[in-house]
Design a protein around this motif. Structure first.
Motif, PDB file in Angstrom:
ATOM      1  N   SER A 126       0.699  -1.344  -0.183  1.00  0.00           N
ATOM      2  CA  SER A 126      -0.068   0.041  -0.173  1.00  0.00           C
ATOM      3  C   SER A 126       0.701   1.140   0.047  1.00  0.00           C
ATOM      4  N   ALA A 127       0.150   2.546  -0.277  1.00  0.00           N
ATOM      5  CA  ALA A 127       0.659   3.720  -0.134  1.00  0.00           C
ATOM      6  C   ALA A 127      -0.452   4.453   0.462  1.00  0.00           C
ATOM      7  N   PHE A 128      -1.124   4.132   1.430  1.00  0.00           N
ATOM      8  CA  PHE A 128      -2.053   5.010   2.236  1.00  0.00           C
ATOM      9  C   PHE A 128      -1.822   6.317   2.419  1.00  0.00           C
ATOM     10  N   THR A 129      -2.404   7.328   1.985  1.00  0.00           N
ATOM     11  CA  THR A 129      -2.567   8.840   2.274  1.00  0.00           C
ATOM     12  C   THR A 129      -2.450   8.986   3.934  1.00  0.00           C
ATOM     13  N   HIS A 130      -1.802   9.848   4.366  1.00  0.00           N
ATOM     14  CA  HIS A 130      -1.749  10.000   5.948  1.00  0.00           C
ATOM     15  C   HIS A 130      -3.256  10.378   6.407  1.00  0.00           C
ATOM     16  N   THR A 131      -3.930  10.972   5.609  1.00  0.00           N
ATOM     17  CA  THR A 131      -5.335  11.259   5.885  1.00  0.00           C
ATOM     18  C   THR A 131      -6.124  10.088   5.962  1.00  0.00           C
ATOM     19  N   THR A 132      -6.449   9.136   5.227  1.00  0.00           N
ATOM     20  CA  THR A 132      -7.209   8.063   5.271  1.00  0.00           C
ATOM     21  C   THR A 132      -6.493   6.877   6.080  1.00  0.00           C
ATOM     22  N   GLY A 133      -5.089   6.945   5.976  1.00  0.00           N
ATOM     23  CA  GLY A 133      -4.521   5.756   6.987  1.00  0.00           C
ATOM     24  C   GLY A 133      -4.686   6.023   8.408  1.00  0.00           C
ATOM     25  N   GLU A 134      -4.660   7.407   8.765  1.00  0.00           N
ATOM     26  CA  GLU A 134      -4.856   7.730  10.074  1.00  0.00           C
ATOM     27  C   GLU A 134      -6.162   7.333  10.581  1.00  0.00           C
ATOM     28  N   ALA A 135      -7.319   7.304   9.705  1.00  0.00           N
ATOM     29  CA  ALA A 135      -8.566   6.983   9.965  1.00  0.00           C
ATOM     30  C   ALA A 135      -8.921   5.672   9.956  1.00  0.00           C
TER      31      ALA A 135
END
Length: 271
Positions: free
Chosen positions: A182-191
């Motif tokens: 993965s390369a989740f964005t910080h925004t979606t990953g944090e959530a």
């Protein structure tokens, strides 16, 4: 079987990224891992989405695939090759593909990302379909570890994580380990990152290994990281928050059998 999730902070420089990946693979091999998984876009995260077109390779040819084959062969590892851009049949799109290489350096299977990420919160905008052509079918592959134990691997990539039907299809095929480079964005990953990984493990009673991009990239993107190994009961066995490094852990056939026997949820499925 010992496995490793490799976390990276990839740049637009392919040679630099391959050198960083090789060092992490070497560390994984030195720690006793038999299978090492690289993150999505391990080979390059360009300054623009269209840069993927410049990194594109034909299946079976190109320096990124040669790197994966050579590394698997020289280090004696099963390598889940994160993702790399492969030809999609037109000049404007690529396939975001995972290739799995055996310790003999043979590419044993390919999975093309099915679900393409789109997100717009007014500040961050992503639309993978602009340059990526979607895959069409789930893919799993069998491997045998050094002890002679067989494992079935179910492949997925990043945004696929939000679609439980893909992982249920893997469970129906008897997959023991679910891979989520993965390369989740910080925004979606944090959530959502951890809760989704643990849910996929729990509901399918399988191990989940999720290597990720984790840090700030030259293109301005901030990826969430938190590469993780989760057991079939949903217990997090290892995690790395940010920066390059490894998550190491053991897959135990007995643990799989225990979880599946004590709560036979997959047998109770109706729909």
């Amino acid at each position: 079987m010992k496995v490793a999730a490799l976390q990276m902070v990839s740049t637009p420089d392919v040679a630099q990224n391959l050198a960083a990946a090789r060092e992490l693979l070497r560390q994984a091999q030195g720690a006793g891992a038999e299978l090492a998984a690289l993150p999505e876009y391990f080979c390059a995260m360009g300054l623009r989405d269209t840069d993927k077109l410049g990194y594109m390779e034909a299946i079976g040819r190109g320096p990124i695939q040669e790197f994966l084959a050579q590394s698997a062969r020289e280090l004696g590892l099963w390598i889940v090759g994160g993702t790399l851009p492969l030809e999609a049949g037109d000049a404007q799109h690529v396939r975001n593909a995972t290739l799995v290489f055996s310790p003999a350096g043979e590419c044993v299977t390919r999975y093309d990302k099915i679900h393409l990420f789109r997100y717009d919160n007014g500040r961050e905008r992503y639309d993978e379909a602009q340059v990526i052509a979607a895959g069409q079918a789930p893919v799993h592959v069998d491997m045998t570890d050094r002890s002679g134990t067989s494992w079935r691997l179910g492949l997925s990539i990043c945004y696929d994580l939000r679609f439980p039907e893909l992982y249920r299809a893997h469970a129906q095929q008897g997959c023991d380990l679910l891979l989520v480079p993965s390369a989740f964005t910080h925004t979606t990953g944090e959530a959502h990152w951890e809760v989704l990984l643990r849910a996929r493990a729990i509901e399918n009673q399988a191990y989940v290994l999720a290597p990720a991009q984790g840090g700030r990239h030259p293109n301005g993107r901030h990826t969430w990281g938190h590469s993780m190994l989760v057991d079939p009961w949903g217990q997090v066995l290892g995690v790395r928050d940010q920066g390059p490094g490894l998550v190491l852990g053991e897959l135990e056939r007995g643990r799989l059998a225990q979880v599946r026997a004590q709560l036979p949820a997959l047998q109770h499925r109706i729909l």
